[in-house]
Design a protein around this motif. Sequence first.
Motif, PDB file in Angstrom:
ATOM      1  N   ARG A  36       0.848  -1.192   0.000  1.00  0.00           N
ATOM      2  CA  ARG A  36       0.000   0.000   0.000  1.00  0.00           C
ATOM      3  C   ARG A  36       0.883   1.242   0.000  1.00  0.00           C
ATOM      4  O   ARG A  36       2.053   1.196   0.355  1.00  0.00           O
ATOM      5  CB  ARG A  36      -0.941   0.012   1.191  1.00  0.00           C
ATOM      6  N   VAL A  38       1.525   4.937   1.536  1.00  0.00           N
ATOM      7  CA  VAL A  38       1.242   5.819   2.665  1.00  0.00           C
ATOM      8  C   VAL A  38       2.135   7.038   2.503  1.00  0.00           C
ATOM      9  O   VAL A  38       3.360   6.912   2.452  1.00  0.00           O
ATOM     10  CB  VAL A  38       1.533   5.126   4.019  1.00  0.00           C
ATOM     11  N   GLU A  66      -7.154   7.814   6.828  1.00  0.00           N
ATOM     12  CA  GLU A  66      -7.983   6.627   6.643  1.00  0.00           C
ATOM     13  C   GLU A  66      -7.814   6.000   5.263  1.00  0.00           C
ATOM     14  O   GLU A  66      -8.033   4.805   5.099  1.00  0.00           O
ATOM     15  CB  GLU A  66      -9.459   6.975   6.856  1.00  0.00           C
ATOM     16  N   THR A  68      -5.249   5.251   3.807  1.00  0.00           N
ATOM     17  CA  THR A  68      -4.135   4.303   3.784  1.00  0.00           C
ATOM     18  C   THR A  68      -4.494   2.971   4.428  1.00  0.00           C
ATOM     19  O   THR A  68      -3.706   2.029   4.365  1.00  0.00           O
ATOM     20  CB  THR A  68      -2.893   4.889   4.485  1.00  0.00           C
ATOM     21  N   GLU A  69      -5.662   2.917   5.044  1.00  0.00           N
ATOM     22  CA  GLU A  69      -6.120   1.660   5.642  1.00  0.00           C
ATOM     23  C   GLU A  69      -6.528   0.707   4.518  1.00  0.00           C
ATOM     24  O   GLU A  69      -6.959   1.131   3.451  1.00  0.00           O
ATOM     25  CB  GLU A  69      -7.298   1.908   6.574  1.00  0.00           C
ATOM     26  N   PHE A  70      -6.419  -0.572   4.790  1.00  0.00           N
ATOM     27  CA  PHE A  70      -6.830  -1.551   3.796  1.00  0.00           C
ATOM     28  C   PHE A  70      -8.341  -1.528   3.642  1.00  0.00           C
ATOM     29  O   PHE A  70      -9.079  -1.401   4.621  1.00  0.00           O
ATOM     30  CB  PHE A  70      -6.346  -2.955   4.177  1.00  0.00           C
ATOM     31  N   GLU A  75      -7.874  -6.775   4.393  1.00  0.00           N
ATOM     32  CA  GLU A  75      -6.892  -6.633   5.464  1.00  0.00           C
ATOM     33  C   GLU A  75      -5.969  -7.847   5.491  1.00  0.00           C
ATOM     34  O   GLU A  75      -6.421  -8.980   5.309  1.00  0.00           O
ATOM     35  CB  GLU A  75      -7.589  -6.517   6.825  1.00  0.00           C
ATOM     36  N   THR A  82       3.464  -7.213   4.714  1.00  0.00           N
ATOM     37  CA  THR A  82       2.816  -5.963   4.317  1.00  0.00           C
ATOM     38  C   THR A  82       3.865  -4.886   4.132  1.00  0.00           C
ATOM     39  O   THR A  82       4.723  -4.685   4.988  1.00  0.00           O
ATOM     40  CB  THR A  82       1.800  -5.511   5.393  1.00  0.00           C
ATOM     41  N   SER A  84       4.408  -0.856   3.512  1.00  0.00           N
ATOM     42  CA  SER A  84       3.734   0.434   3.626  1.00  0.00           C
ATOM     43  C   SER A  84       4.675   1.610   3.394  1.00  0.00           C
ATOM     44  O   SER A  84       4.275   2.749   3.565  1.00  0.00           O
ATOM     45  CB  SER A  84       3.107   0.574   5.022  1.00  0.00           C
TER      46      SER A  84
END
Length: 179
Positions: A36, A38, A66, A68-70, A75, A82, A84
Amino acid sequence: MNGQFQDREQIDTAIANSKKVIEEARRRNIEVIHVRMVLEPAYRVLGEGKYGLRKMVRDYGSFLGEQTEFFPGFEPLDGEYTISERTGGSSAFAATTLDSYLRNNRIFDIYVMGFALRQCVESTVRNAHDLGYHQRHLRCVGGLHQGAADLVPERHRTLLRKCYHDAAIPDASVSRCDA
């Protein structure tokens, strides 16, 4: 950027299909790696960002808080790797630990799946190829194979079928598209 997608039916189908693909990978004990982006609110890492993704990210205020949340249902499970620490590059390999993680764990055959075909997915597939990975792009995860409106379907087919390996969805229960 999810809110910018206009074809909600296509997006909803893609989300449902993507969840099925991840579930199937986990069922088959295929390692699932999550990447992801961020960023910090000033977007300093993007520089001036006059064009492309670097400009669009700033214009839409993307990859902050928010965002950047899965996405619900995507999740990572305990133990899934993971990443980031993305720096604004389009490829999941750009300035991340993905390459070293894959090499150190002797993973050379990879599947690539994502939503921003024209940017992140294509950049990741090209980068993986240049780094010597045997990558497969999971096509038609909900018909997003055309990506942006200006992407010519034939160009996409040529890129993924002739230049790289375009893999079929591994589970027949996933909706397919005409590719």
